[in-house]
Each structure stands twice: as structure tokens, then as C-alpha cells.
Design a protein around this motif. Structure first.
Motif, PDB file in Angstrom:
ATOM      1  N   ASP A  26      35.961  18.899  22.887  1.00  9.53           N
ATOM      2  CA  ASP A  26      36.129  17.498  23.248  1.00  9.53           C
ATOM      3  C   ASP A  26      35.365  16.559  22.327  1.00  9.53           C
ATOM      4  O   ASP A  26      35.049  15.430  22.688  1.00  9.53           O
ATOM      5  CB  ASP A  26      35.689  17.283  24.702  1.00  9.53           C
ATOM      6  CG  ASP A  26      36.669  17.908  25.682  1.00  9.53           C
ATOM      7  OD1 ASP A  26      37.840  18.098  25.313  1.00  9.53           O
ATOM      8  OD2 ASP A  26      36.263  18.197  26.819  1.00  9.53           O
ATOM      9  N   THR A  27      35.063  17.037  21.124  1.00  2.73           N
ATOM     10  CA  THR A  27      34.361  16.233  20.126  1.00  2.73           C
ATOM     11  C   THR A  27      35.211  16.133  18.864  1.00  2.73           C
ATOM     12  O   THR A  27      35.811  17.110  18.431  1.00  2.73           O
ATOM     13  CB  THR A  27      32.999  16.875  19.776  1.00  2.73           C
ATOM     14  OG1 THR A  27      32.222  16.969  20.965  1.00  2.73           O
ATOM     15  CG2 THR A  27      32.251  16.062  18.749  1.00  2.73           C
ATOM     16  N   TRP A  43      33.236  11.137  17.873  1.00  2.00           N
ATOM     17  CA  TRP A  43      33.984  10.579  18.991  1.00  2.00           C
ATOM     18  C   TRP A  43      34.020  11.594  20.125  1.00  2.00           C
ATOM     19  O   TRP A  43      33.925  12.802  19.894  1.00  2.00           O
ATOM     20  CB  TRP A  43      35.417  10.261  18.583  1.00  2.00           C
ATOM     21  CG  TRP A  43      35.575   9.241  17.493  1.00  2.00           C
ATOM     22  CD1 TRP A  43      34.602   8.659  16.722  1.00  2.00           C
ATOM     23  CD2 TRP A  43      36.809   8.689  17.032  1.00  2.00           C
ATOM     24  NE1 TRP A  43      35.148   7.785  15.824  1.00  2.00           N
ATOM     25  CE2 TRP A  43      36.509   7.783  15.991  1.00  2.00           C
ATOM     26  CE3 TRP A  43      38.136   8.882  17.396  1.00  2.00           C
ATOM     27  CZ2 TRP A  43      37.496   7.069  15.317  1.00  2.00           C
ATOM     28  CZ3 TRP A  43      39.116   8.170  16.725  1.00  2.00           C
ATOM     29  CH2 TRP A  43      38.791   7.260  15.703  1.00  2.00           C
ATOM     30  N   GLN A  44      34.198  11.096  21.349  1.00  2.00           N
ATOM     31  CA  GLN A  44      34.293  11.957  22.523  1.00  2.00           C
ATOM     32  C   GLN A  44      35.674  11.828  23.147  1.00  2.00           C
ATOM     33  O   GLN A  44      36.206  10.720  23.249  1.00  2.00           O
ATOM     34  CB  GLN A  44      33.225  11.591  23.562  1.00  2.00           C
ATOM     35  CG  GLN A  44      31.808  11.787  23.068  1.00  2.00           C
ATOM     36  CD  GLN A  44      31.515  13.219  22.678  1.00  2.00           C
ATOM     37  OE1 GLN A  44      31.856  14.151  23.395  1.00  2.00           O
ATOM     38  NE2 GLN A  44      30.898  13.412  21.519  1.00  2.00           N
ATOM     39  N   ARG A  45      36.233  12.955  23.569  1.00  2.00           N
ATOM     40  CA  ARG A  45      37.547  12.937  24.217  1.00  2.00           C
ATOM     41  C   ARG A  45      37.416  12.339  25.622  1.00  2.00           C
ATOM     42  O   ARG A  45      36.549  12.729  26.386  1.00  2.00           O
ATOM     43  CB  ARG A  45      38.134  14.348  24.303  1.00  2.00           C
ATOM     44  CG  ARG A  45      39.557  14.378  24.839  1.00  2.00           C
ATOM     45  CD  ARG A  45      40.076  15.788  25.037  1.00  2.00           C
ATOM     46  NE  ARG A  45      40.051  16.597  23.828  1.00  2.00           N
ATOM     47  CZ  ARG A  45      41.004  16.591  22.888  1.00  2.00           C
ATOM     48  NH1 ARG A  45      42.046  15.804  23.016  1.00  2.00           N
ATOM     49  NH2 ARG A  45      40.891  17.383  21.842  1.00  2.00           N
ATOM     50  N   TRP A  79      40.516   9.078  22.820  1.00  2.00           N
ATOM     51  CA  TRP A  79      39.165   9.293  22.300  1.00  2.00           C
ATOM     52  C   TRP A  79      38.329   8.026  22.429  1.00  2.00           C
ATOM     53  O   TRP A  79      38.850   6.909  22.358  1.00  2.00           O
ATOM     54  CB  TRP A  79      39.228   9.696  20.830  1.00  2.00           C
ATOM     55  CG  TRP A  79      39.908  10.996  20.604  1.00  2.00           C
ATOM     56  CD1 TRP A  79      41.241  11.208  20.391  1.00  2.00           C
ATOM     57  CD2 TRP A  79      39.305  12.289  20.584  1.00  2.00           C
ATOM     58  NE1 TRP A  79      41.496  12.547  20.227  1.00  2.00           N
ATOM     59  CE2 TRP A  79      40.318  13.239  20.349  1.00  2.00           C
ATOM     60  CE3 TRP A  79      37.994  12.745  20.740  1.00  2.00           C
ATOM     61  CZ2 TRP A  79      40.074  14.605  20.253  1.00  2.00           C
ATOM     62  CZ3 TRP A  79      37.740  14.104  20.646  1.00  2.00           C
ATOM     63  CH2 TRP A  79      38.776  15.023  20.407  1.00  2.00           C
TER      64      TRP A  79
END
Length: 126
Positions: free
Chosen positions: A105-106, A122-124, A26
Motif C-alpha cells: 500500500d505504498t 504515497w499511501q494507498r 492514493w
């Protein structure tokens, strides 16, 4: 028949099918210094931990004293992509009760420390 099933498991590993949504790599948002962290989430004990594996600033990887430290520990699944456990706020060096919610993906991480509540998205990466 058993041999056939074992071969299938070697060709098509089952782990990703059952992996927790929280698992993976992440990217945190920028902090007040313009730095972002790459956090690898892994199983640890009976829960999940998120360890800082890299820190970047201006697109470049930098050396940082927090690399190798866990931003959260003992995150327990609560159902529906939700988790609860202990977080660490590096800038204040305090531990907090934290919550995480994965949506695709968040990852939304939230918690309160020193009378202030915050959340980060956060972003994957992987």
C-alpha cells in the motif's frame, strides 16, 4: 458450461485479480502549504495516469485549480511493481521523466526536474 463460467464471472469479478498494483486511489504527502492530494490511477492509452481528484488541507476538502489534472501520464509497467513514464511537478509547472515503485500500500514516486531530484512516498487509500 459456458453459462456457468459467465455466472461465476458476474458473482466473482476477475478484474481485481489481474489489476495492476498501481491502480487505485492514493494519498500524496503534504506539500509546503500543508495540502495533500487524492490521486486516482486509471488505465489511459497504453499506460496508466494519475489524476488529482481531491485536495485537502487540515482534514477538510478544499477547492483547488489542480483538481482534474494528471500528476503522471503514460506510466508503463517495468515488472516487479515498477513503472516509468511522465510526471508533472505542479509547483514548477514542469514535466519530468518519472518512476514509480509499488510495494503493498505504498507508492514511491521519483523524478528529476530543473537539476533537482526528489521522491515522494504515497499511501494507498483504496
Amino acid at each position: 458450461m459456458l453459462r456457468f463460467l459467465l455466472c461465476l464471472l458476474l458473482i466473482f469479478p476477475a478484474a481485481p485479480l489481474w489489476a495492476e498494483p498501481l491502480m487505485g486511489l492514493w494519498l500524496t504527502p503534504e506539500d509546503h502549504k500543508g495540502q495533500v492530494a487524492h490521486v486516482r490511477v486509471r488505465a489511459c492509452g497504453a499506460g496508466y495516469c494519475g489524476r488529482i481528484v481531491a485536495v485537502r488541507k487540515g482534514g477538510q476538502t478544499i477547492e483547488h485549480h489542480n483538481i482534474g489534472k494528471d500528476l503522471f501520464t503514460d506510466m508503463q509497467p517495468q515488472g516487479g511493481g515498477a513503472y516509468a513514464g511522465t510526471g508533472w511537478v505542479p509547483v514548477h509547472n514542469v514535466k519530468i521523466k518519472g518512476k514509480a515503485q509499488v510495494r503493498g500500500d505504498t507508492l514511491v514516486f521519483s523524478g528529476c526536474a530543473l537539476g533537482m531530484c526528489r521522491r515522494q512516498i504515497w499511501q494507498r487509500l483504496k
